[in-house]
Design a protein around this motif. Structure first.
Motif, PDB file in Angstrom:
ATOM      1  N   GLU A 536       6.132  -7.670   6.931  1.00 24.42           N
ATOM      2  CA  GLU A 536       6.105  -7.478   5.103  1.00 24.42           C
ATOM      3  C   GLU A 536       6.545  -9.709   4.103  1.00 24.42           C
ATOM      4  OE1 GLU A 536       8.109  -6.229   7.089  1.00 24.42           O
ATOM      5  OE2 GLU A 536       7.760  -3.850   6.205  1.00 24.42           O
ATOM      6  N   VAL A 537       7.661  -9.703   5.131  1.00 28.25           N
ATOM      7  CA  VAL A 537       7.018 -11.103   4.504  1.00 28.25           C
ATOM      8  C   VAL A 537       5.517 -12.161   4.822  1.00 28.25           C
ATOM      9  CG1 VAL A 537       8.350 -13.562   4.670  1.00 28.25           C
ATOM     10  CG2 VAL A 537       9.866 -11.019   5.146  1.00 28.25           C
ATOM     11  N   ARG A 538       5.380 -11.350   6.411  1.00 24.44           N
ATOM     12  CA  ARG A 538       3.691 -12.313   6.420  1.00 24.44           C
ATOM     13  C   ARG A 538       2.702 -11.982   5.222  1.00 24.44           C
ATOM     14  NH1 ARG A 538       5.280 -10.104  11.437  1.00 24.44           N
ATOM     15  NH2 ARG A 538       3.326  -9.235  11.577  1.00 24.44           N
ATOM     16  N   GLU A 539       3.092 -10.967   5.224  1.00 29.16           N
ATOM     17  CA  GLU A 539       2.027 -10.221   3.804  1.00 29.16           C
ATOM     18  C   GLU A 539       1.773 -10.812   2.221  1.00 29.16           C
ATOM     19  OE1 GLU A 539      -1.323  -7.931   3.155  1.00 29.16           O
ATOM     20  OE2 GLU A 539      -0.521  -8.489   4.808  1.00 29.16           O
ATOM     21  N   LEU A 540       3.516 -11.171   2.294  1.00 28.56           N
ATOM     22  CA  LEU A 540       3.963 -11.763   0.903  1.00 28.56           C
ATOM     23  C   LEU A 540       3.480 -13.082   0.742  1.00 28.56           C
ATOM     24  CD1 LEU A 540       5.319 -11.305  -1.997  1.00 28.56           C
ATOM     25  CD2 LEU A 540       7.235 -12.470  -0.336  1.00 28.56           C
ATOM     26  N   CYS A 554       4.558 -24.249  11.178  1.00 35.64           N
ATOM     27  CA  CYS A 554       5.353 -23.428   9.860  1.00 35.64           C
ATOM     28  C   CYS A 554       3.074 -22.743   8.687  1.00 35.64           C
ATOM     29  CB  CYS A 554       5.077 -24.909   8.724  1.00 35.64           C
ATOM     30  SG  CYS A 554       3.962 -25.062   8.464  1.00 35.64           S
ATOM     31  N   TRP A 555       4.376 -22.214   7.810  1.00 33.46           N
ATOM     32  CA  TRP A 555       2.852 -21.365   6.332  1.00 33.46           C
ATOM     33  C   TRP A 555       3.603 -22.610   5.725  1.00 33.46           C
ATOM     34  CZ3 TRP A 555       1.178 -16.358   6.728  1.00 33.46           C
ATOM     35  CH2 TRP A 555       1.287 -15.424   8.068  1.00 33.46           C
ATOM     36  N   THR A 583       9.026  -3.066  -2.085  1.00 35.49           N
ATOM     37  CA  THR A 583       7.214  -2.861  -1.986  1.00 35.49           C
ATOM     38  C   THR A 583       6.329  -3.809  -2.307  1.00 35.49           C
ATOM     39  OG1 THR A 583       7.422  -0.510  -2.143  1.00 35.49           O
ATOM     40  CG2 THR A 583       5.212  -1.495  -2.576  1.00 35.49           C
ATOM     41  N   ILE A 584       5.706  -4.608  -1.513  1.00 33.05           N
ATOM     42  CA  ILE A 584       4.859  -5.991  -2.388  1.00 33.05           C
ATOM     43  C   ILE A 584       3.937  -5.546  -2.890  1.00 33.05           C
ATOM     44  CG2 ILE A 584       4.040  -7.676  -1.423  1.00 33.05           C
ATOM     45  CD1 ILE A 584       4.815  -7.515   1.537  1.00 33.05           C
ATOM     46  N   THR A 642     -10.966   5.331   0.901  1.00 30.12           N
ATOM     47  CA  THR A 642     -11.303   6.520   2.190  1.00 30.12           C
ATOM     48  C   THR A 642      -9.579   5.851   2.862  1.00 30.12           C
ATOM     49  OG1 THR A 642     -12.097   4.371   3.846  1.00 30.12           O
ATOM     50  CG2 THR A 642     -13.399   6.226   3.021  1.00 30.12           C
ATOM     51  N   THR A 643      -8.879   4.922   2.715  1.00 27.65           N
ATOM     52  CA  THR A 643      -7.525   4.233   2.144  1.00 27.65           C
ATOM     53  C   THR A 643      -6.600   4.514   0.679  1.00 27.65           C
ATOM     54  OG1 THR A 643      -6.140   2.905   3.643  1.00 27.65           O
ATOM     55  CG2 THR A 643      -8.280   1.990   2.614  1.00 27.65           C
ATOM     56  N   ASN A 644      -5.167   4.379   1.055  1.00 26.77           N
ATOM     57  CA  ASN A 644      -4.488   4.127  -0.484  1.00 26.77           C
ATOM     58  C   ASN A 644      -3.215   2.613   0.197  1.00 26.77           C
ATOM     59  OD1 ASN A 644      -5.157   5.867  -1.416  1.00 26.77           O
ATOM     60  ND2 ASN A 644      -3.900   7.094  -0.498  1.00 26.77           N
ATOM     61  N   ASP A 645      -3.916   1.538   1.638  1.00 26.92           N
ATOM     62  CA  ASP A 645      -2.594   0.763   1.943  1.00 26.92           C
ATOM     63  C   ASP A 645      -3.766   0.011   1.027  1.00 26.92           C
ATOM     64  OD1 ASP A 645      -2.158  -1.702   3.649  1.00 26.92           O
ATOM     65  OD2 ASP A 645      -1.815  -0.887   4.775  1.00 26.92           O
ATOM     66  N   GLU A 646      -2.545  -0.839  -0.256  1.00 22.85           N
ATOM     67  CA  GLU A 646      -3.201  -1.990  -0.772  1.00 22.85           C
ATOM     68  C   GLU A 646      -3.211  -3.307  -0.014  1.00 22.85           C
ATOM     69  OE1 GLU A 646      -0.147  -2.237  -3.726  1.00 22.85           O
ATOM     70  OE2 GLU A 646       0.165  -0.043  -4.803  1.00 22.85           O
ATOM     71  N   SER A 647      -2.823  -3.384   0.788  1.00 20.69           N
ATOM     72  CA  SER A 647      -2.390  -4.950   1.451  1.00 20.69           C
ATOM     73  C   SER A 647      -4.215  -4.598   2.281  1.00 20.69           C
ATOM     74  CB  SER A 647      -2.062  -4.877   2.909  1.00 20.69           C
ATOM     75  OG  SER A 647      -2.285  -5.550   3.878  1.00 20.69           O
ATOM     76  N   ILE A 648      -4.779  -3.537   2.563  1.00 22.35           N
ATOM     77  CA  ILE A 648      -6.058  -3.471   3.267  1.00 22.35           C
ATOM     78  C   ILE A 648      -6.946  -4.029   2.241  1.00 22.35           C
ATOM     79  CG2 ILE A 648      -7.696  -2.413   4.836  1.00 22.35           C
ATOM     80  CD1 ILE A 648      -5.975  -1.313   5.836  1.00 22.35           C
TER      81      ILE A 648
END
Length: 814
Positions: A536-540, A554-555, A583-584, A642-648
């Motif tokens: 979750e943190v990486r996605e954020l 580092c990021w 939730t992000i 085809t998906t509900n994944d907001e990240s993708i």
């Protein structure tokens, strides 16, 4: 007298035995395998390749022997059974075999081949060399691809009836090899300044009329290419002016040769003789097509690399301490204490340098003794030389530590480099800092050859210096073009020096696992984690434009209120935990902007005028772009549906918008090149240079290649999104299946004979489970609907059957 082929072999083997005794590593030697009892003749042979301390000696090496450079001798721990492979291949080619049988056969073949590859080990590796023996030379020594010595005399050492004389000749030849290496090791690369006086055209501020009036020697330098094959940088000499009446004046110029020594009067090239009308000449002069100049001698400074012997340092005797009376009382200030410490340190350094000089002299003496003494005594002399080399290494290490301490430096250490390479870099950095010679810039590593290049700038001349360091710690100066694509930057000294931007400590002292740093030099924010952050943190971080740096660990992102605020929040432990549970939210991206990417109408007109040939109608490039982007937009929308994944969905849309922006820029550049270089069927040659036309076409080809690469990137992004969506669904099914219990379901066991083997099946309602090619297959009404993995057990297959039944039941109920 000519020497036979086998006599040459005997001479090379004799040389090889002598080299082996002196510590050379021998490659490509085959012992004598002759057997008089069976009349089998196979004498000893040597490929003529050996290595010592990074120097490669090559004896009787022809062109075809270059294939042995870096050659690896391997040994297989497992060999493929080709009879089995043939049978399996027959199964694959059999039209009667099922797809499952063919896949199983291919998997078995791949497994055997992979096992053979994995069991193969390298037992010997030849040194790398780049040259064959030079003409009229039977041996040469090279280091890092450069020949340092060559000569003859390899086959003249052969004596058929006098082995003692042959051994004596061999020893003399081997001493030549050793002396060549010794002489080369005493040389260092030095950059020497070379001053030369050249004649160059220097621009003048007077007009052609003034030059004619004052009868001055005037020259014309071409700045832009003209018709008639007049290219840029051509130099012409003013020959004279002719009047044709009615105020018409024509200027005549003759072209100068490359050395600007004489004019070219030959008529084979029309560009050697040029005339301009007075009005045209002044007009072209104002447009910057050429300028007037005069020839002057100018001093140029160039640099060349020469090899010189290391200059001897004069021994400086340490200062004798003054004797003090015991009754005297001294009051020493802190400055005096520091001054005394510096004197002691300087004295220790001078003593070590003197000791190092003596050790090198002793090494030379014992080495010469070692080459002269008998074989029974050579062992003790060799041990003395080895001990002295170890002592030399220790003294150099102490001197490096003193330099590091004097300049407040620490030893350099990078995990990707060998110990010798790190020691070399440490010693070089300390020497540069100690004598204020150069400033290190970057470090580049080639993991294929285990070589590293340190890039630095000379403090006085400001020239860039590159030093290649090999795995054994040997270094040599190379040119900038050695930094090819095989080298990747692993360290930036300019960033590591900037220590004033230290990591900011978190206000909450309990959060010791996350820190952040403001890199003011690069206007960036850097976040450091002691452990890998959660998904979750990486996605954020990705959503907020942070990227991972594999070298700095580092990021990082550009400084803004949003990125700095996020860094502060992540550095607080409580808020970081809270983010993991929340939730992000992803920003909305508008991909329906295909009509916003425009091409300037003026550019479209220019492109059409330059390339209208073979066209039936004028192209609408805005429409072409819009249709192209709409095609990919529809693809993205289809995948996102085809998906509900907001990240993708977010990452896919982000990739699409980046593609649109870069492709539009590339498209405009391509049109610009086409508009500036009309098609030859439209304008003809028109005095254009063939080389200039080829360069323009090369630019266009590069832009086309770039557009193809951009399209490949978006295609890969689409495929990646499909894979991720499928993986999410697969993981969900796998999780649902793992939670199913098979208790209460009774599978019927059926044994059925098919052909020559018995098949056991497990039946439940309309579903059958059959083990085929080491994996369970699930059939529904005689048709295969799913195949388990080879690692799955029967219980896993039964769980999947029940899962399918429940889905079928839910579908009927709905």
């Amino acid at each position: 007298m000519a020497i036979s082929y086998y006599d040459k072999k005997d001479a090379k083997v004799a040389i090889m035995n002598s080299l082996k005794e002196k510590g050379w590593n021998i490659f490509g030697f085959k012992a004598d395998q002759s057997d008089s009892m069976t009349d089998y003749f196979s004498p000893a042979n040597w490929d003529g390749i050996c290595e010592k301390d990074g120097y490669v000696l090559l004896v009787d090496i022809a062109k075809w022997d270059l294939s042995k450079s870096g050659k690896e001798i391997t040994k297989k721990g497992y060999k493929v059974d080709h009879a089995k492979v043939s049978k399996l291949q027959a199964t694959i080619n059999d039209s009667a075999a099922t797809e499952a049988e063919k896949q199983g056969a291919q998997l078995a073949i791949d497994r055997m081949k992979n096992k053979e590859v994995e069991s193969t080990v390298v037992i010997e590796k030849y040194p790398t060399f780049k040259n064959v023996n030079p003409p009229r030379a039977s041996w040469h020594i090279e280091k890092n691809g450069e020949i340092i010595a060559k000569g003859t005399g390899v086959f003249s050492v052969y004596e058929a009836n006098d082995k003692a004389l042959m051994n004596e000749k061999v020893e003399k030849l081997v001493k030549r090899f050793e002396k060549a290496i010794k002489n080369n090791s005493q040389l260092v690369e030095v950059e020497e300044e070379v001053k030369t006086v050249v004649t160059k055209p220097v621009e003048v501020d007077y007009t052609i009329e003034e030059a004619i009036e004052k009868e001055m020697a005037t020259y014309l330098v071409i700045d832009k290419e003209l018709t008639g094959g007049i290219y840029k940088n051509y130099v012409y000499k003013f020959f004279g002016a002719r009047s044709y009446g009615k105020g018409i004046v024509k200027y005549i110029f003759l072209r100068m040769d490359k050395k600007l020594k004489k004019t070219l009067n030959g008529m084979s090239n029309s560009a050697n003789y040029v005339t301009f009308l007075q009005s045209n000449f002044n007009e072209l002069l104002e447009k910057g097509c050429f300028h007037l100049a005069e020839l002057k001698e100018v001093e140029e400074i160039t640099y060349k690399t020469v090899f010189k012997k290391v200059a001897r340092k004069e021994e400086v005797k340490p200062m004798q301490e003054e004797s003090l009376l015991e009754s005297e009382v001294l009051e020493i200030s802190s400055e005096q204490v520091e001054e005394v410490a510096q004197v002691e340190e300087t004295t220790e350094r001078e003593e070590l340098e003197a000791e190092l000089k003596q050790v090198k002299s002793d090494i030379n003496t014992h080495y010469q003794t070692f080459t002269r003494v008998a074989a029974s005594q050579s062992g003790s002399e060799l041990q003395r030389v080895t001990d002295l080399h170890q002592k030399e290494k220790e003294i150099k290490k102490q001197l490096t530590e003193i330099k590091l301490k004097a300049n407040n430096m620490t030893a350099f250490n990078h995990k990707s480099l060998s110990v010798n390479q790190n020691d070399f870099i440490t010693n070089r950095l300390a020497g540069w800092k100690d004598r204020d010679i150069a400033t290190p810039l970057e470090l580049h590593f080639n993991d294929k050859e285990n070589t590293v290049i340190i890039k630095a700038q000379h403090n006085q001349t400001k020239r860039i210096v590159c030093i290649m360091i090999f795995e054994n710690g040997y270094g040599k100066t190379v040119r900038d073009n050695e930094l090819n694509e095989d080298f990747k930057m692993i360290h930036n000294f300019t960033e590591s020096v900037n220590e004033e931007n230290e990591a900011v400590e978190v206000e909450n002292q309990t959060a010791s696992d996350v820190t952040y740093k403001l890199n003011e030099e690069r206007n960036g924010v850097e976040i450091y984690f002691t452990e890998k952050p959660s998904e979750e943190v990486r996605e954020l971080l990705k959503v907020n434009k942070f990227r991972w740096s594999r070298y700095n660990k580092c990021w990082y992102a550009k400084q803004s209120d949003k990125t700095i605020e996020l860094a502060k929040q992540l550095s607080n432990e409580n808020q970081s935990e809270q983010m993991n549970n929340e939730t992000i939210s992803y920003p909305e991206i508008n991909i329906e902007d295909n009509d916003s990417y425009k091409v300037d109408q003026q550019l479209q007109d220019r492109e059409h005028d330059a390339n209208w040939i073979f066209r039936k109608e004028k192209k609408d490039h805005n429409k072409i772009l819009e249709e192209h982007f709409s095609y990919y937009t529809d693809k993205v929308k289809a995948i996102a549906s085809t998906t509900n994944d907001e990240s993708i969905i977010y990452n896919l849309k982000n990739s699409l918008q980046r593609y649109k922006k870069k492709f539009h820029e590339n498209y405009v550049k391509r049109m610009t090149v086409l508009s500036n270089n009309p098609h030859w069927l439209v304008t003809g040659r028109a005095g254009r240079s063939a080389s200039a036309n080829n360069k323009a076409m090369d630019r266009y080809d590069n832009l086309m290649r770039e557009s193809i690469e951009l399209t490949d990137i978006i295609d890969k992004a689409l495929s990646s999104a499909k894979y991720k969506i499928n993986k999410v669904k697969t993981d969900a099914v796998k999780k649902a299946v793992s939670n199913i219990s098979i208790d209460g379901y009774k599978f019927e066991t059926i044994n059925k004979k098919t052909g020559t083997r018995n098949v056991r099946m497990y039946k439940l309602n309309e579903y059958h489970i059959v083990k085929d090619w080491s994996a369970y297959a699930i059939f529904y009404k005689g048709k295969e609907v799913h195949r388990m993995k080879t690692t799955d057990k029967l219980a896993d297959a039964k769980q999947y059957v029940i899962y399918l039944m429940q889905n079928e039941k839910d579908a009927v109920t709905a």
